[in-house]
Design an enzyme around this catalytic site. Sequence first.
Site, PDB file in Angstrom:
ATOM      1  N   GLY A  47       0.862  -1.183   0.000  1.00 27.52           N
ATOM      2  CA  GLY A  47       0.000   0.000   0.000  1.00 27.52           C
ATOM      3  C   GLY A  47       0.888   1.219   0.000  1.00 27.52           C
ATOM      4  CD  GLU A  48       2.512   5.691  -0.485  1.00 26.17           C
ATOM      5  OE1 GLU A  48       2.325   5.203  -1.605  1.00 26.17           O
ATOM      6  OE2 GLU A  48       3.630   6.075  -0.094  1.00 26.17           O
ATOM      7  CB  SER A  49       5.387   2.638   3.748  1.00 25.71           C
ATOM      8  OG  SER A  49       6.099   3.584   2.983  1.00 25.71           O
ATOM      9  CB  CYS A  79       4.989  -3.911  -1.316  1.00 22.05           C
ATOM     10  SG  CYS A  79       5.461  -2.766  -2.605  1.00 22.05           S
ATOM     11  NE  ARG A 106       8.361   5.210   0.900  1.00 22.84           N
ATOM     12  CZ  ARG A 106       7.584   6.299   0.944  1.00 22.84           C
ATOM     13  NH1 ARG A 106       8.007   7.372   1.571  1.00 22.84           N
ATOM     14  NH2 ARG A 106       6.416   6.302   0.347  1.00 22.84           N
ATOM     15  CB  ILE A 133       2.753  -2.305  -7.472  1.00 27.80           C
ATOM     16  CG1 ILE A 133       2.127  -3.473  -8.229  1.00 27.80           C
ATOM     17  CG2 ILE A 133       1.941  -1.028  -7.681  1.00 27.80           C
ATOM     18  CD1 ILE A 133       0.758  -3.877  -7.727  1.00 27.80           C
ATOM     19  NE  ARG A 134       2.443   3.427  -6.911  1.00 28.43           N
ATOM     20  CZ  ARG A 134       2.127   3.414  -5.632  1.00 28.43           C
ATOM     21  NH1 ARG A 134       2.888   4.008  -4.760  1.00 28.43           N
ATOM     22  NH2 ARG A 134       1.030   2.826  -5.219  1.00 28.43           N
ATOM     23  CG  HIS A 169       2.127  -6.423  -4.355  1.00 31.57           C
ATOM     24  ND1 HIS A 169       1.252  -5.959  -3.401  1.00 31.57           N
ATOM     25  CD2 HIS A 169       2.930  -5.385  -4.662  1.00 31.57           C
ATOM     26  CE1 HIS A 169       1.498  -4.691  -3.142  1.00 31.57           C
ATOM     27  NE2 HIS A 169       2.514  -4.312  -3.897  1.00 31.57           N
ATOM     28  CD  GLU A 171      -0.290  -8.945  -2.202  1.00 33.42           C
ATOM     29  OE1 GLU A 171       0.776  -9.568  -2.068  1.00 33.42           O
ATOM     30  OE2 GLU A 171      -0.342  -7.706  -2.322  1.00 33.42           O
TER      31      GLU A 171
HETATM   32  N1  GLN Z   1       5.663   2.871  -2.920  1.00 37.52           N
HETATM   33  C1  GLN Z   1       4.981   2.411  -1.748  1.00 37.52           C
HETATM   34  C2  GLN Z   1       5.603   2.982  -0.470  1.00 37.52           C
HETATM   35  O1  GLN Z   1       6.604   3.618  -0.524  1.00 37.52           O
HETATM   36  C3  GLN Z   1       4.996   0.903  -1.671  1.00 37.52           C
HETATM   37  C4  GLN Z   1       4.247   0.345  -2.859  1.00 37.52           C
HETATM   38  C5  GLN Z   1       3.477  -0.914  -2.587  1.00 37.52           C
HETATM   39  O2  GLN Z   1       3.265  -1.322  -1.441  1.00 37.52           O
HETATM   40  N2  GLN Z   1       2.992  -1.503  -3.646  1.00 37.52           N
HETATM   41  O3  GLN Z   1       5.057   2.792   0.560  1.00 37.52           O
END
Ligand code: GLN
Length: 189
Positions: A47-49, A79, A106, A133-134, A169, A171
């Site tokens: 997600g977004e840390s 992630c 990151r 993903i990113r 990921h 999952e």
């Molecule tokens: N770019 C996100 C972060 O810095 C991590 C991306 C992800 O969990 N798919 O938190």
Amino acid sequence: MTIAVLAIQGAFAEHEAVLTRLGVDFIELRQRRDLEQHYDGLILPGGESTVQGKLLRELNLFDKLKDQIVKGLPTLATCAGLILLAKQLSNDTLTHFGTLPVTVKRNAYGRQLGSFYTEEDFGDLGRLPMTFIRAPYIEAASPKVRVLAKVNGNIVGVKYINQIGISFHPELNDDTSIHQMFLEMVYNQ
Ligand code: GLN
């Protein structure tokens, strides 16, 4: 066996779908009182840390979860979850649980174009599908950390005592072997 899934932001439902497929009970951690339930393992989803770290503190989940991880609660972090566990971030001053002795970068593949799919060996599990993903990667790991996977020379999977940290990921693909490896760790705990 019951697995707790951190369900405050990000790809938690996808992890829950894998657990359902494998016939494993789970609970969601959304608020402080959820931590009073019994669970044998923890999943920290992607997600977004930055958002997850902020919510963990605001919802008063942070200290108790950190204490549980330090005390040995088996933890699978993917992630953003890996970023939450990292002791150090090479391009961010803010750290979170800091329980995994690695340095993580990151958005290591770039912010927008950094999503890709590949297949590589993962520990003893053979070649696995990997969706990034990113994603972050691990720039440096303490010698006590076992490296499980590398992509293009960069570390993307590690294990340290009770913690498994993964850049990608698992999952999001049909292959459930990483979750099964984690569940075995929980079972043998
Ligand atoms: N770019 C996100 C972060 O810095 C991590 C991306 C992800 O969990 N798919 O938190």
